[in-house]
Design a protein around this motif. Structure first.
Motif, PDB file in Angstrom:
ATOM      1  N   ILE A  10       0.992  -0.970  -0.248  1.00 34.35           N
ATOM      2  CA  ILE A  10       0.003  -0.154   0.258  1.00 34.35           C
ATOM      3  C   ILE A  10       0.756   0.728   0.064  1.00 34.35           C
ATOM      4  O   ILE A  10       1.623   1.368   1.245  1.00 34.35           O
ATOM      5  CB  ILE A  10      -0.969   0.143   1.233  1.00 34.35           C
ATOM      6  N   THR A  11       1.162   2.178  -0.855  1.00 37.30           N
ATOM      7  CA  THR A  11       1.388   3.058  -0.932  1.00 37.30           C
ATOM      8  C   THR A  11       0.930   3.948  -0.193  1.00 37.30           C
ATOM      9  O   THR A  11      -0.225   4.384  -0.664  1.00 37.30           O
ATOM     10  CB  THR A  11       1.690   3.382  -2.627  1.00 37.30           C
ATOM     11  N   GLY A  12       1.655   5.522   0.259  1.00 32.32           N
ATOM     12  CA  GLY A  12       0.549   6.375   1.445  1.00 32.32           C
ATOM     13  C   GLY A  12      -0.097   5.324   2.200  1.00 32.32           C
ATOM     14  O   GLY A  12      -0.325   5.863   3.016  1.00 32.32           O
ATOM     15  N   GLY A  13       0.490   4.615   3.088  1.00 32.38           N
ATOM     16  CA  GLY A  13       0.012   3.597   3.708  1.00 32.38           C
ATOM     17  C   GLY A  13       0.314   3.684   5.125  1.00 32.38           C
ATOM     18  O   GLY A  13      -0.171   3.083   6.007  1.00 32.38           O
ATOM     19  N   ALA A  14       0.769   5.232   5.720  1.00 33.60           N
ATOM     20  CA  ALA A  14       1.176   5.742   6.871  1.00 33.60           C
ATOM     21  C   ALA A  14       0.513   6.324   7.696  1.00 33.60           C
ATOM     22  O   ALA A  14       0.410   6.270   8.911  1.00 33.60           O
ATOM     23  CB  ALA A  14       2.526   6.594   6.920  1.00 33.60           C
ATOM     24  N   SER A  15      -0.618   6.677   6.833  1.00 29.97           N
ATOM     25  CA  SER A  15      -1.994   7.495   7.627  1.00 29.97           C
ATOM     26  C   SER A  15      -3.025   7.746   6.416  1.00 29.97           C
ATOM     27  O   SER A  15      -3.420   7.085   5.596  1.00 29.97           O
ATOM     28  CB  SER A  15      -1.572   8.312   7.831  1.00 29.97           C
ATOM     29  N   GLY A  16      -4.324   7.917   7.492  1.00 28.31           N
ATOM     30  CA  GLY A  16      -5.317   7.797   6.627  1.00 28.31           C
ATOM     31  C   GLY A  16      -6.146   6.820   6.465  1.00 28.31           C
ATOM     32  O   GLY A  16      -6.197   6.103   6.428  1.00 28.31           O
ATOM     33  N   ILE A  17      -6.451   7.036   4.147  1.00 25.93           N
ATOM     34  CA  ILE A  17      -6.662   5.251   3.527  1.00 25.93           C
ATOM     35  C   ILE A  17      -5.825   4.361   4.015  1.00 25.93           C
ATOM     36  O   ILE A  17      -6.077   3.444   3.734  1.00 25.93           O
ATOM     37  CB  ILE A  17      -7.358   6.159   2.923  1.00 25.93           C
ATOM     38  N   GLY A  18      -4.957   4.645   3.474  1.00 20.88           N
ATOM     39  CA  GLY A  18      -3.552   3.901   3.240  1.00 20.88           C
ATOM     40  C   GLY A  18      -3.551   3.006   4.978  1.00 20.88           C
ATOM     41  O   GLY A  18      -3.517   2.161   5.333  1.00 20.88           O
ATOM     42  N   LEU A  19      -3.004   3.831   5.793  1.00 18.80           N
ATOM     43  CA  LEU A  19      -3.682   3.358   6.967  1.00 18.80           C
ATOM     44  C   LEU A  19      -5.058   2.080   7.960  1.00 18.80           C
ATOM     45  O   LEU A  19      -4.491   1.146   8.262  1.00 18.80           O
ATOM     46  CB  LEU A  19      -3.195   4.264   8.568  1.00 18.80           C
ATOM     47  N   GLU A  20      -6.298   3.098   6.923  1.00 16.66           N
ATOM     48  CA  GLU A  20      -6.989   2.176   7.189  1.00 16.66           C
ATOM     49  C   GLU A  20      -6.879   0.750   6.464  1.00 16.66           C
ATOM     50  O   GLU A  20      -7.178   0.058   6.778  1.00 16.66           O
ATOM     51  CB  GLU A  20      -7.862   3.073   7.067  1.00 16.66           C
ATOM     52  N   ALA A  21      -7.063   1.228   5.539  1.00 15.53           N
ATOM     53  CA  ALA A  21      -6.139  -0.098   4.504  1.00 15.53           C
ATOM     54  C   ALA A  21      -5.757  -1.294   4.672  1.00 15.53           C
ATOM     55  O   ALA A  21      -5.597  -2.339   4.925  1.00 15.53           O
ATOM     56  CB  ALA A  21      -6.049   0.016   2.996  1.00 15.53           C
ATOM     57  N   ALA A  22      -4.380  -0.947   5.338  1.00 15.22           N
ATOM     58  CA  ALA A  22      -3.757  -1.515   5.941  1.00 15.22           C
ATOM     59  C   ALA A  22      -4.308  -2.333   7.384  1.00 15.22           C
ATOM     60  O   ALA A  22      -4.278  -3.745   7.580  1.00 15.22           O
ATOM     61  CB  ALA A  22      -2.679  -0.800   6.839  1.00 15.22           C
TER      62      ALA A  22
END
Length: 255
Positions: A10-22
């Motif tokens: 997941i790119t941009g995975g450290a916050s927001g939508i990306g972190l929720e996706a993780a």
């Protein structure tokens, strides 16, 4: 598509939508690798979800992208590439020529469009070699109707939408098992939209819709208001344009 046992990047995975996706991919039995430009945010994400692998990387940088690919390859590769990273610059009056307008447009296009192609080109052979694999490209509700205050952002998402459709068809012609999904979010409550007063969907609800779409092999995943605007734009394009661009937004352009 089966998510259990898959490895997703997941790119941009450290916050927001990306972190929720993780979080939600982990809950569905997947292994997760996240990337981002901020080491501090990656460290915080790792504290929240120790099972994830966090790699600092900027999708707009060719060297970073190659290094990311090399590290992922050493980890055993991935089954799903989720191109979630995106940027939105401050509104610019398009009627007045200035250098900032060009620089902001180039920045948005490099991250939102060219950055996706860069990573897809690096990972596509790896993904095609898997029994079941996928690329998820995040476009936008603004892929259908441009926002006056976010014109170049809208343009970057239209470019990504056309590319996504063409890539999907190319792979179908080649009889590849690699699936190409397009996620079209409405306005979502993230740091990017913190200053906006629009109706906003939560990251949790958006990712739930994404997960449901993946499991059903729904290749075009329109979420929330995007569904209604898509239909409205086909039937009444002027009304749809007005919904995205209410007259109060004009004041920002002329102030």
């Amino acid at each position: 598509m089966e998510l259990k046992g898959k490895t997703v990047l997941i790119t941009g995975g450290a916050s927001g939508i990306g972190l929720e996706a993780a979080k939600q991919f982990l809950a569905n039995g997947a292994s997760v690798i996240i990337t981002g430009r901020s080491q501090a945010k990656l460290d915080e994400a790792k504290k929240l979800y120790p099972a994830i692998t966090a790699i600092k990387s900027d999708v707009s940088d060719a060297g970073d992208a190659q290094n990311l690919f090399n590290q992922v390859q050493q980890l055993g590769g991935i089954d799903i590439l989720y191109n979630n990273a995106g940027v939105l610059t401050d509104p610019v009056n398009l009627g007045i020529a200035n250098e900032r307008h060009f620089e902001d447009a180039a920045y948005e296009m490099n991250v939102n469009y060219l950055g996706v192609i860069r990573l897809n080109n690096l990972f596509i052979d790896m993904l095609k070699s898997r029994k079941e694999s996928a690329i998820i490209n995040t476009t936008s509700i603004l892929s259908y109707v441009p926002a006056l205050l976010e014109a170049t952002y809208s343009a970057s998402k239209v470019a990504l939408q056309f590319y996504t459709k063409a890539l999907r068809k190319h792979l179908q012609i080649l009889h590849s098992n690699l699936k190409i999904f397009e996620l079209l979010p409405p306005v979502v409550a993230t740091e990017m939209t913190a200053d906006r007063s629009d109706k906003k969907m939560t990251s949790e609800d958006l990712v739930k819709a994404l997960i449901a779409g993946l499991k059903k092999d729904k290749f075009t995943i329109r979420v929330g208001d995007t569904k209604a605007l898509y239909i409205m734009n086909r039937l009444f394009p002027n009304v749809a344009f007005g919904l995205v661009n209410p007259e109060k937004s004009y004041q920002v352009l002329i102030s």
